[in-house]
Design a protein around this motif. Structure first.
Motif, PDB file in Angstrom:
ATOM      1  N   ASP A 278      47.865 -31.568   4.098  1.00 47.48           N
ATOM      2  CA  ASP A 278      46.833 -31.550   5.417  1.00 47.48           C
ATOM      3  C   ASP A 278      45.903 -30.912   4.748  1.00 47.48           C
ATOM      4  O   ASP A 278      44.778 -31.070   4.669  1.00 47.48           O
TER       5      ASP A 278
ATOM      6  N   GLY B 108      46.420 -34.011  12.788  1.00 43.12           N
ATOM      7  CA  GLY B 108      47.372 -33.273  12.743  1.00 43.12           C
ATOM      8  C   GLY B 108      47.708 -32.037  13.071  1.00 43.12           C
ATOM      9  O   GLY B 108      48.501 -32.048  14.734  1.00 43.12           O
TER      10      GLY B 108
ATOM     11  N   HIS C 160      52.957 -34.641  15.489  1.00 42.57           N
ATOM     12  CA  HIS C 160      51.847 -34.281  14.530  1.00 42.57           C
ATOM     13  C   HIS C 160      51.823 -35.657  13.699  1.00 42.57           C
ATOM     14  O   HIS C 160      50.598 -35.831  13.928  1.00 42.57           O
ATOM     15  N   GLU C 161      52.865 -36.596  13.397  1.00 46.17           N
ATOM     16  CA  GLU C 161      52.632 -37.150  12.728  1.00 46.17           C
ATOM     17  C   GLU C 161      51.973 -38.651  13.586  1.00 46.17           C
ATOM     18  O   GLU C 161      51.086 -39.385  12.817  1.00 46.17           O
TER      19      GLU C 161
ATOM     20  N   ASN D  53      50.436 -26.616   7.103  1.00 39.06           N
ATOM     21  CA  ASN D  53      49.574 -27.642   7.075  1.00 39.06           C
ATOM     22  C   ASN D  53      48.564 -27.561   6.780  1.00 39.06           C
ATOM     23  O   ASN D  53      47.223 -28.197   5.989  1.00 39.06           O
TER      24      ASN D  53
ATOM     25  N   HIS E 154      47.798 -38.093  13.098  1.00 37.19           N
ATOM     26  CA  HIS E 154      47.766 -38.459  12.669  1.00 37.19           C
ATOM     27  C   HIS E 154      47.414 -40.501  12.532  1.00 37.19           C
ATOM     28  O   HIS E 154      46.311 -40.716  12.091  1.00 37.19           O
TER      29      HIS E 154
HETATM   30 ZN   LIG Z   1      49.568 -33.438   8.788  1.00 37.40          ZN
END
Ligand SMILES: [Zn+2]
Length: 373
Positions: free
Chosen positions: A164, A113, A67-68, A156, A71
């Motif tokens: 997010d 993300g 996920h990170e 998120n 981004h």
């Molecule tokens: Zn995120």
């Protein structure tokens, strides 16, 4: 932060783990190995449950990391380098070297993300439903990963800045309103409302239903509220002082005091100039800073016989800043380290100014009133 340690480096991005993650890792493995897996598949060896619990938790860890990276990779594509990725108790943070310069750029970086999490959820979900044999522990492990990723994608996009969803919301308002400060204020306000709502629900769960799990909601709500407030003030600092040097915001009408002065003389100075502190200077040497707080520690009857040299706060590296340093950076540091004042000194030790938190707040207020429209 020294409560994190470096785990590895992927594509030039350092990945750090906050120690709180170890606790979560253990709790997650435990609840899967001793709670969830024995419930959905009975009669297996205890070691198998533990192995499945740990492997599943590792896969969740990889999911958060991915996920990170979602981004991060888009950020890099948008021209913003990533300082590091830190994984902590509730997930992760990809720390960018700079904030996105445009609402479109922020929207893309942020959306990457939750989309990554959704993609993992779809892939592992498809694997579970279409390819894996039912009733096996491997299948159940994959199913857990699928659901955790789905929850991650949904959680998120809750519009609570700086989650997010809050960032997507902010970049949308920023896009239409063209004012990042106002957009952030609106997003942070919505985030605060949602945080307090989460905390209220947490209290209701605890006190009306008697369920201690409500603590988590209170905790998460409080964390998001705090994070929202601090990213707002960070932005205010950056906006207010962007491109400015310390020398442009420091106060230069310096009133210094000699280390030989008595506290009675010092008291007169406080009363006369109404400053909260004085640099202690003798000749061309700066010895430190003396504040009202320092003075309070000495009983009044000793003031006539005690000199400033006895009570001053000696010069430390953290108290000294350079006139040509970036003002926004210095102020952020002062705010986070709770430093009330800094001495502005040239390389050669010459004292040229003083920077206090009060000055800084006054400056921000002035800027906000005069500058926004
Ligand atoms: Zn995120």
């Amino acid at each position: 932060m020294n409560s994190s340690f470096r785990l590895m480096q992927i594509r030039g991005i350092p990945v750090e783990i906050h120690i709180s993650w170890l606790l979560i890792f253990f709790l997650f493995s435990l609840s899967l190995a001793q709670g969830y897996f024995p419930l959905v598949i009975e009669g297996l060896n205890n070691q198998v449950y533990w192995a499945a619990g740990i492997v599943t938790t590792l896969l969740i860890f990889v999911s958060v990391l991915t996920h990170e990276f979602g981004h991060s990779l888009v950020a890099i594509k948008e021209g913003i380098p990533i300082k590091k990725i830190t994984l902590f108790i509730f997930g992760g943070v990809a720390q960018m070297e700079a904030e996105p310069g445009s609402p479109k750029s922020e929207f893309k970086i942020t959306a990457a993300g939750p989309l990554t999490s959704l993609l993992i959820a779809l892939l592992t979900g498809a694997l579970y439903y279409l390819a894996l044999p039912p009733g096996e522990i491997i299948s159940e492990a994959v199913f857990v990963v699928a659901r955790v990723n789905l929850v991650m994608a949904i959680f998120n996009i809750i519009p609570a800045f700086p989650l997010d969803g809050g960032r997507l919301f902010r970049s949308t308002i920023w896009f239409f309103g063209r004012n990042i400060l106002r957009a952030t204020r609106i997003a942070v306000t919505l985030g605060s409302i949602l945080s307090f709502a989460a905390m209220a629900v947490g209290f209701i769960i605890i006190f009306i239903y008697g369920d201690l799990w409500g603590i988590w909601l209170i905790f998460i709500g409080w964390m998001i509220y705090q994070a929202g407030q601090s990213s707002y003030s960070q932005l205010v600092f950056k906006q207010t002082f962007s491109g400015m040097k310390v020398s442009e915001v420091m106060s230069t009408n310096l009133q210094t005091i000699s280390p030989d002065a008595t506290l009675e003389e010092l008291a007169d100075n406080f009363l006369h100039y109404k400053y909260g502190a004085f640099p202690v200077v003798y000749g061309s040497t700066t010895h430190g800073l003396v504040t009202l707080q320092n003075m309070k520690e000495v009983p009044r009857d000793k003031w006539a016989h005690t000199t400033v040299a006895h009570i001053l706060t000696p010069l430390k590296e953290t108290m000294v800043i350079r006139p040509n340093s970036d003002a926004a950076e210095v102020m952020m540091k002062m705010a986070t380290q709770n430093t009330g004042r800094a001495l502005v000194m040239e390389e050669n030790g010459e004292l040229v100014g003083l920077l206090s938190r009060t000055d800084m707040m006054r400056f921000i207020q002035m800027h906000m009133v005069l500058g926004e429209e």
